[in-house]
Design an enzyme around this catalytic site. Structure first.
Site, PDB file in Angstrom:
ATOM      1  N   ARG A 173      -8.503  -0.229   5.176  1.00 28.49           N
ATOM      2  CA  ARG A 173      -7.673   0.779   4.518  1.00 28.49           C
ATOM      3  C   ARG A 173      -6.396   0.166   3.961  1.00 28.49           C
ATOM      4  NH1 ARG A 173      -5.581   4.699   8.187  1.00 28.49           N
ATOM      5  NH2 ARG A 173      -4.246   4.845   6.399  1.00 28.49           N
TER       6      ARG A 173
ATOM      7  N   ARG B 180       1.005  14.478  13.418  1.00 30.31           N
ATOM      8  CA  ARG B 180       1.423  14.270  12.032  1.00 30.31           C
ATOM      9  C   ARG B 180       1.331  15.535  11.172  1.00 30.31           C
ATOM     10  NH1 ARG B 180      -0.637   8.475  10.105  1.00 30.31           N
ATOM     11  NH2 ARG B 180       1.237   8.582   8.862  1.00 30.31           N
TER      12      ARG B 180
ATOM     13  N   LYS C 172       0.838  -1.210   0.000  1.00 29.66           N
ATOM     14  CA  LYS C 172       0.000   0.000   0.000  1.00 29.66           C
ATOM     15  C   LYS C 172       0.871   1.257   0.000  1.00 29.66           C
ATOM     16  CE  LYS C 172      -1.612   1.686   3.997  1.00 29.66           C
ATOM     17  NZ  LYS C 172      -1.292   3.110   4.183  1.00 29.66           N
ATOM     18  N   ASN C 173       1.884   1.282   0.855  1.00 29.63           N
ATOM     19  CA  ASN C 173       2.674   2.503   0.990  1.00 29.63           C
ATOM     20  C   ASN C 173       3.603   2.762  -0.192  1.00 29.63           C
ATOM     21  OD1 ASN C 173       1.402   3.013   3.347  1.00 29.63           O
ATOM     22  ND2 ASN C 173       3.172   2.668   4.682  1.00 29.63           N
TER      23      ASN C 173
ATOM     24  N   ASP D 271       5.197   0.631  11.926  1.00 26.57           N
ATOM     25  CA  ASP D 271       3.988  -0.025  11.428  1.00 26.57           C
ATOM     26  C   ASP D 271       3.885  -1.493  11.864  1.00 26.57           C
ATOM     27  OD1 ASP D 271       3.166   2.298  10.265  1.00 26.57           O
ATOM     28  OD2 ASP D 271       3.599   1.721   8.202  1.00 26.57           O
TER      29      ASP D 271
ATOM     30  N   CYS E 278      -4.411  12.784  13.526  1.00 28.99           N
ATOM     31  CA  CYS E 278      -4.963  11.436  13.426  1.00 28.99           C
ATOM     32  C   CYS E 278      -4.706  10.697  14.723  1.00 28.99           C
ATOM     33  CB  CYS E 278      -4.417  10.689  12.220  1.00 28.99           C
ATOM     34  SG  CYS E 278      -2.898   9.852  12.479  1.00 28.99           S
TER      35      CYS E 278
END
Ligand code: UD1
Length: 420
Positions: A399, A121, A22-23, A307, A116
């Site tokens: 997500r 952030r 995803k990233n 993560d 968030c």
């Protein structure tokens, strides 16, 4: 709203295929704004964040199709340079359109992403770097309004902190700038490396790829030719499934992985007593007689990824002794702790350091997901807990994890998606 119901504990076995990262996918999709030709991106994960960014590009006027993990994107009809709040607020990484939009059109308005769950952030470092490249930046009505009517110019940028999307934004902006941009203290994540390689392939000279000093020789406004990209495997998804194997002390195999991106994760699992068989793009985790406690400090790549912090916390509940986990990147990334306590975990928190005492006999519970990776930690705990666990608010999981319950079911987990 959907939730996941898990009945545990049970051993897992078998093979699953890891999706594209995803990233890596997000900056690659954003980079198509720099392209004059249609771009094709394959091995895209079918997750909400990818769909959100495609929707944002479409809202800007681009055309795309997305099926079977491949997207064709044509940004030649982009007519609008405003990334609206309604889309940006659902995904912070939407800010990745800032650099390419400004570089191509000399103007853009991008909604500020806001805070968030895991921390404030800010995007101050992105904005400071763009100002150094000659952009005027104003914040008005919740939007970043950026102008560079005469184009961006290369300069020397020293990032105060290592920022992944910040580095990606500036690399994309520098690709069309006039002259050389030097980024010092840039991010070295594999996802940043892939973006640089794609831009290089599309005609931008970039030196220092994979290091923390990048030199980008901009094309002075000439659009790139981004043709075909295959997204790298998701090292965080793979790490999460390795933790699923570990927490249930099972033998499972992951296919379509790049283990060279996973050194820090594999090393920590080895310290905890697990062994691996690694073949080309496949990794098998083997069970262990005893799980050792672990000490982890999150760091930028090639250090231990933030993560994966929540997933390792879930795993350390099964370890024989006291584990220590220190979170260095985000100021509030321990939201999963109070949910893990509901399974019977013994965790104490002191500022950014968590002390976990194991082993714990976890009991199934109703728990609430708070962010993407925290959600997967709750699923992991549910796999190891005795009885029924319900993980609520799994839109966070959707997500970033493609077909999580299908992949875990294929490994033999008792897991199903239900409606509240
Ligand atoms: C990316 C990843 C995310 C991962 C994170 C850290 C994507 C889409 N997301 O997020 O999964 O958890 O890297 O590896 O790739 N900071 C500032 N000012 C800025 C930018 C960042 O102070 O302008 C701070 C952040 O608050 C944080 C640290 O720098 O404390 C690192 O953040 P950053 O690398 O920018 O994270 P993201 O790129 O948002």
């Amino acid at each position: 709203m959907d939730y996941l119901q898990i009945e545990g504990p049970n051993r897992l076995s078998g093979k699953i295929k890891i999706s594209g990262a995803k990233n890596a996918a997000l900056p690659l999709i954003a980079s198509t704004i720099l392209s004059k030709s249609e771009s094709k991106i394959s091995n895209l994960p079918n997750v909400k964040d990818v769909k959100t960014l495609l929707k944002l590009l479409s809202n800007l006027g681009a055309k795309y199709s997305f099926e079977d993990g491949s997207a064709k994107i044509d940004t030649s009809s982009t007519s609008n340079t405003k990334a609206v709040y309604d889309i940006v607020r659902t995904m912070r990484a939407s800010v990745l359109v800032l650099g390419p939009l400004l570089a191509r059109f000399g103007h853009c308005e991008v909604s500020l992403p806001g805070g968030c769950a895991i921390g404030q952030r800010p995007i101050d470092l992105h904005l400071k770097a763009l100002s150094l490249m000659g952009a005027s930046i104003e914040i008005k009505n919740g939007y970043v309004i950026a102008n560079a009517k005469k184009g961006l110019r290369g300069t020397r940028i020293i990032f105060d902190k290592v920022t992944v999307t910040g580095t990606e934004n500036i690399v994309m902006a520098a690709a069309l700038a006039k002259g050389k941009t030097t980024i010092v203290n840039g991010a070295k994540e594999p996802e940043v490396v892939q973006l640089c390689e794609v831009l290089k392939e599309a005609g931008v000279e970039i030196e220092g790829i994979g290091s923390d000093v990048l030199e980008i020789y901009g094309t002075d406004g000439e659009l790139l030719d981004i043709k075909e990209i295959k997204v790298i495997p998701d090292r965080i998804e793979a790490g999460t499934y390795l933790c699923a194997g570990a927490i249930t002390n099972s033998k499972i195999t992951l296919q379509n992985v790049n283990t060279s991106h996973m050194d820090a994760i594999i090393t920590k699992l080895q310290e905890m007593g697990f062994s691996f068989d690694i073949k080309k793009d496949e990794i098998t985790i083997n069970p262990t007689n005893s799980i050792n406690p672990v000490k982890i400090t999150t760091k930028e790549y090639p250090g231990f990824p933030t993560d994966m912090q929540a997933q390792f916390m879930a795993l350390s509940l099964m370890a024989n002794g006291v584990s220590i986990i220190e979170e260095r990147l985000f100021e509030n990334r321990f939201m999963h702790v109070s949910e893990l306590l509901r399974f019977g975990a013994k965790i104490s928190l002191n500022a950014n350091i968590a002390t976990i005492t194991g082993p714990t006999k976890l009991c199934g519970a109703d728990v609430m997901a708070t962010d993407l990776r925290a959600s997967s930690a709750l699923v992991l705990a549910g796999l190891a807990a005795k009885g029924v666990t319900n993980v609520h608010r799994i839109y966070h999981l959707d997500r970033g994890y493609e077909s999580l319950e299908k992949k875990l079911s294929a490994l033999g987990a008792k897991i199903q998606r239900l409606k509240e």
